[in-house]
Design a protein around this motif. Sequence first.
Motif, PDB file in Angstrom:
ATOM      1  N   GLY A   1     124.046  45.757  -1.330  1.00 32.50           N
ATOM      2  CA  GLY A   1     124.986  44.723  -1.097  1.00 32.50           C
ATOM      3  C   GLY A   1     124.680  43.227  -1.119  1.00 32.50           C
ATOM      4  N   ASP A   2     125.447  42.346  -1.164  1.00 31.71           N
ATOM      5  CA  ASP A   2     125.178  40.724  -1.045  1.00 31.71           C
ATOM      6  C   ASP A   2     124.593  40.468   0.460  1.00 31.71           C
ATOM      7  OD1 ASP A   2     125.442  40.407  -3.991  1.00 31.71           O
ATOM      8  OD2 ASP A   2     127.524  40.821  -3.449  1.00 31.71           O
ATOM      9  N   LEU A   3     125.696  41.179   1.220  1.00 34.34           N
ATOM     10  CA  LEU A   3     125.567  40.616   2.791  1.00 34.34           C
ATOM     11  C   LEU A   3     125.480  41.768   3.628  1.00 34.34           C
ATOM     12  CD1 LEU A   3     128.327  37.973   2.697  1.00 34.34           C
ATOM     13  CD2 LEU A   3     126.118  37.458   2.604  1.00 34.34           C
ATOM     14  N   LEU A   4     124.922  41.714   4.765  1.00 34.02           N
ATOM     15  CA  LEU A   4     124.601  42.859   5.654  1.00 34.02           C
ATOM     16  C   LEU A   4     125.200  42.600   6.965  1.00 34.02           C
ATOM     17  CD1 LEU A   4     123.324  45.615   6.523  1.00 34.02           C
ATOM     18  CD2 LEU A   4     121.445  44.482   6.894  1.00 34.02           C
ATOM     19  N   VAL A   5     126.090  43.306   7.504  1.00 33.07           N
ATOM     20  CA  VAL A   5     126.719  43.512   8.857  1.00 33.07           C
ATOM     21  C   VAL A   5     126.071  44.495   9.790  1.00 33.07           C
ATOM     22  CG1 VAL A   5     128.711  43.520  10.464  1.00 33.07           C
ATOM     23  CG2 VAL A   5     128.753  42.220   8.171  1.00 33.07           C
ATOM     24  N   ILE A   6     125.516  44.241  10.780  1.00 35.08           N
ATOM     25  CA  ILE A   6     124.814  45.391  11.664  1.00 35.08           C
ATOM     26  C   ILE A   6     125.827  45.576  12.527  1.00 35.08           C
ATOM     27  CG2 ILE A   6     123.006  46.125  13.052  1.00 35.08           C
ATOM     28  CD1 ILE A   6     121.302  44.357  11.176  1.00 35.08           C
ATOM     29  N   ALA A   7     126.431  46.817  12.800  1.00 30.97           N
ATOM     30  CA  ALA A   7     127.483  47.278  13.794  1.00 30.97           C
ATOM     31  C   ALA A   7     127.138  48.456  14.461  1.00 30.97           C
ATOM     32  CB  ALA A   7     128.906  47.153  13.174  1.00 30.97           C
ATOM     33  N   SER A   8     125.867  48.593  14.652  1.00 29.94           N
ATOM     34  CA  SER A   8     125.369  50.183  15.330  1.00 29.94           C
ATOM     35  C   SER A   8     125.565  50.356  16.592  1.00 29.94           C
ATOM     36  CB  SER A   8     123.942  50.065  14.870  1.00 29.94           C
ATOM     37  OG  SER A   8     123.127  49.019  15.468  1.00 29.94           O
ATOM     38  N   GLY A   9     126.266  49.791  17.331  1.00 28.47           N
ATOM     39  CA  GLY A   9     126.495  50.162  18.765  1.00 28.47           C
ATOM     40  C   GLY A   9     125.207  50.100  19.556  1.00 28.47           C
ATOM     41  N   GLN A  10     125.237  51.108  20.380  1.00 26.67           N
ATOM     42  CA  GLN A  10     124.036  51.315  21.334  1.00 26.67           C
ATOM     43  C   GLN A  10     123.018  52.450  20.546  1.00 26.67           C
ATOM     44  OE1 GLN A  10     125.736  52.904  24.818  1.00 26.67           O
ATOM     45  NE2 GLN A  10     125.568  54.846  24.208  1.00 26.67           N
ATOM     46  N   THR A  11     123.490  52.779  19.438  1.00 27.21           N
ATOM     47  CA  THR A  11     122.486  53.574  18.723  1.00 27.21           C
ATOM     48  C   THR A  11     121.126  53.115  18.307  1.00 27.21           C
ATOM     49  OG1 THR A  11     124.411  54.410  17.566  1.00 27.21           O
ATOM     50  CG2 THR A  11     122.488  55.069  16.388  1.00 27.21           C
ATOM     51  N   PRO A  12     120.223  53.756  18.786  1.00 25.18           N
ATOM     52  CA  PRO A  12     118.743  53.379  18.457  1.00 25.18           C
ATOM     53  C   PRO A  12     118.818  52.712  17.068  1.00 25.18           C
ATOM     54  CG  PRO A  12     118.615  55.364  19.402  1.00 25.18           C
ATOM     55  CD  PRO A  12     119.926  55.113  19.230  1.00 25.18           C
ATOM     56  N   THR A  13     118.238  51.450  16.788  1.00 22.73           N
ATOM     57  CA  THR A  13     118.018  50.758  15.587  1.00 22.73           C
ATOM     58  C   THR A  13     116.597  50.428  14.859  1.00 22.73           C
ATOM     59  OG1 THR A  13     118.192  48.823  16.831  1.00 22.73           O
ATOM     60  CG2 THR A  13     120.540  49.703  16.045  1.00 22.73           C
ATOM     61  N   PRO A  14     116.137  51.332  14.767  1.00 20.84           N
ATOM     62  CA  PRO A  14     114.958  51.243  14.299  1.00 20.84           C
ATOM     63  C   PRO A  14     114.954  50.947  12.610  1.00 20.84           C
ATOM     64  CG  PRO A  14     115.108  53.852  14.350  1.00 20.84           C
ATOM     65  CD  PRO A  14     116.303  52.907  14.966  1.00 20.84           C
ATOM     66  N   PHE A  15     115.984  51.188  11.952  1.00 17.23           N
ATOM     67  CA  PHE A  15     116.267  50.589  10.727  1.00 17.23           C
ATOM     68  C   PHE A  15     116.391  49.282  10.488  1.00 17.23           C
ATOM     69  CE2 PHE A  15     120.479  52.024  12.307  1.00 17.23           C
ATOM     70  CZ  PHE A  15     121.226  51.007  11.969  1.00 17.23           C
ATOM     71  N   ILE A  16     116.446  48.653  11.605  1.00 16.20           N
ATOM     72  CA  ILE A  16     116.350  47.061  11.234  1.00 16.20           C
ATOM     73  C   ILE A  16     114.907  46.421  11.356  1.00 16.20           C
ATOM     74  CG2 ILE A  16     118.678  46.866  12.352  1.00 16.20           C
ATOM     75  CD1 ILE A  16     117.577  45.819  14.694  1.00 16.20           C
ATOM     76  N   ASP A  17     114.180  47.093  11.718  1.00 11.20           N
ATOM     77  CA  ASP A  17     112.753  46.704  11.905  1.00 11.20           C
ATOM     78  C   ASP A  17     112.126  45.704  10.969  1.00 11.20           C
ATOM     79  OD1 ASP A  17     112.962  47.795  14.552  1.00 11.20           O
ATOM     80  OD2 ASP A  17     111.523  49.557  13.946  1.00 11.20           O
ATOM     81  N   GLY A  18     112.294  46.152   9.840  1.00  6.33           N
ATOM     82  CA  GLY A  18     111.721  45.297   8.676  1.00  6.33           C
ATOM     83  C   GLY A  18     112.254  43.976   8.210  1.00  6.33           C
ATOM     84  N   LEU A  19     113.528  43.881   8.937  1.00  5.05           N
ATOM     85  CA  LEU A  19     114.455  42.522   8.582  1.00  5.05           C
ATOM     86  C   LEU A  19     113.913  41.329   9.248  1.00  5.05           C
ATOM     87  CD1 LEU A  19     117.989  44.298   8.703  1.00  5.05           C
ATOM     88  CD2 LEU A  19     116.634  43.437   6.561  1.00  5.05           C
ATOM     89  N   GLY A  20     112.912  41.354  10.196  1.00  5.64           N
ATOM     90  CA  GLY A  20     112.523  40.022  10.785  1.00  5.64           C
ATOM     91  C   GLY A  20     113.661  39.504  11.911  1.00  5.64           C
ATOM     92  N   LEU A  21     114.692  40.303  12.389  1.00  2.00           N
ATOM     93  CA  LEU A  21     115.743  40.047  13.043  1.00  2.00           C
ATOM     94  C   LEU A  21     115.082  39.460  14.537  1.00  2.00           C
ATOM     95  CD1 LEU A  21     118.379  42.398  12.156  1.00  2.00           C
ATOM     96  CD2 LEU A  21     118.314  39.926  11.557  1.00  2.00           C
ATOM     97  N   ASP A  22     115.536  38.377  15.067  1.00  2.00           N
ATOM     98  CA  ASP A  22     115.319  37.946  16.441  1.00  2.00           C
ATOM     99  C   ASP A  22     116.182  38.884  17.391  1.00  2.00           C
ATOM    100  OD1 ASP A  22     113.893  35.902  15.717  1.00  2.00           O
ATOM    101  OD2 ASP A  22     115.273  34.469  16.248  1.00  2.00           O
ATOM    102  N   THR A  23     115.590  39.490  18.436  1.00  2.00           N
ATOM    103  CA  THR A  23     116.180  40.280  19.179  1.00  2.00           C
ATOM    104  C   THR A  23     115.975  39.844  20.731  1.00  2.00           C
ATOM    105  OG1 THR A  23     114.261  41.721  19.132  1.00  2.00           O
ATOM    106  CG2 THR A  23     116.230  42.219  17.822  1.00  2.00           C
ATOM    107  N   VAL A  24     116.598  40.470  21.526  1.00  2.00           N
ATOM    108  CA  VAL A  24     116.255  40.203  23.180  1.00  2.00           C
ATOM    109  C   VAL A  24     116.516  41.441  23.817  1.00  2.00           C
ATOM    110  CG1 VAL A  24     117.097  37.887  23.115  1.00  2.00           C
ATOM    111  CG2 VAL A  24     118.746  39.489  23.556  1.00  2.00           C
ATOM    112  N   ASP A  25     115.994  41.647  24.931  1.00  2.00           N
ATOM    113  CA  ASP A  25     116.099  42.924  25.647  1.00  2.00           C
ATOM    114  C   ASP A  25     117.759  42.890  26.336  1.00  2.00           C
ATOM    115  OD1 ASP A  25     113.622  43.652  25.594  1.00  2.00           O
ATOM    116  OD2 ASP A  25     112.998  42.850  27.401  1.00  2.00           O
ATOM    117  N   PRO A  26     118.441  44.074  26.285  1.00  2.00           N
ATOM    118  CA  PRO A  26     119.636  44.238  26.769  1.00  2.00           C
ATOM    119  C   PRO A  26     119.999  44.316  28.232  1.00  2.00           C
ATOM    120  CG  PRO A  26     119.042  46.496  25.812  1.00  2.00           C
ATOM    121  CD  PRO A  26     117.858  45.398  25.559  1.00  2.00           C
TER     122      PRO A  26
END
Length: 198
Positions: A109-134
Amino acid sequence: MSDTETPIPTPDRHVLIAGGGASGMTCALFLARAGLTVTVLDQNRSILKRGLLHNYPGVPPVVGNDWLAYTKGLLDGFDKVSWFNGRINALKATENGFVAETGGDPIAGDLLVIASGQTPTPFIDGLGLDTVDPIQPYVQTNIVVDKWGKTNVEGVYACGVVAGFPSQAVITAGTGAMVAIGIINGLRGEFWVDHDEV
């Protein structure tokens, strides 16, 4: 709009939405109505399946699973919406956009929207996203977003619980709509509003 006016077309972009709950499906609905193509990557793990919605304005109390089925039915009416039902192993940036690795053929895809809820999200690890503790219980991480759901990675958006919003379906659905409008605004270069005329 008069009969002679032509709406500004939305540039052709394909959007991957990782998550088929309230925020992901609402985002897909708004994007499809604006003419974008969308693939919803759904692992069928939405917590909404176990909910009874008493706080959704305009509708009587509805079982979450019924709301999900109804909304999926709406989306199935758009030929620009496709579905992948199964596990996402990884989401990766490429030279031309993003790829979802699922164990089968990669989905691009050209763009990506992450809407994974509270599901563990290990699949985002390689994207370099800024995260914070919930701050919400049961949520493992929150992706940092601006008011339109943009992340620190160009072309990546997040909405719903994974973006730090409360888990009520009416709120998360609204964030999915907000992200979609932000994407459409950026592509069209002007503010876009999804209205039906009676």
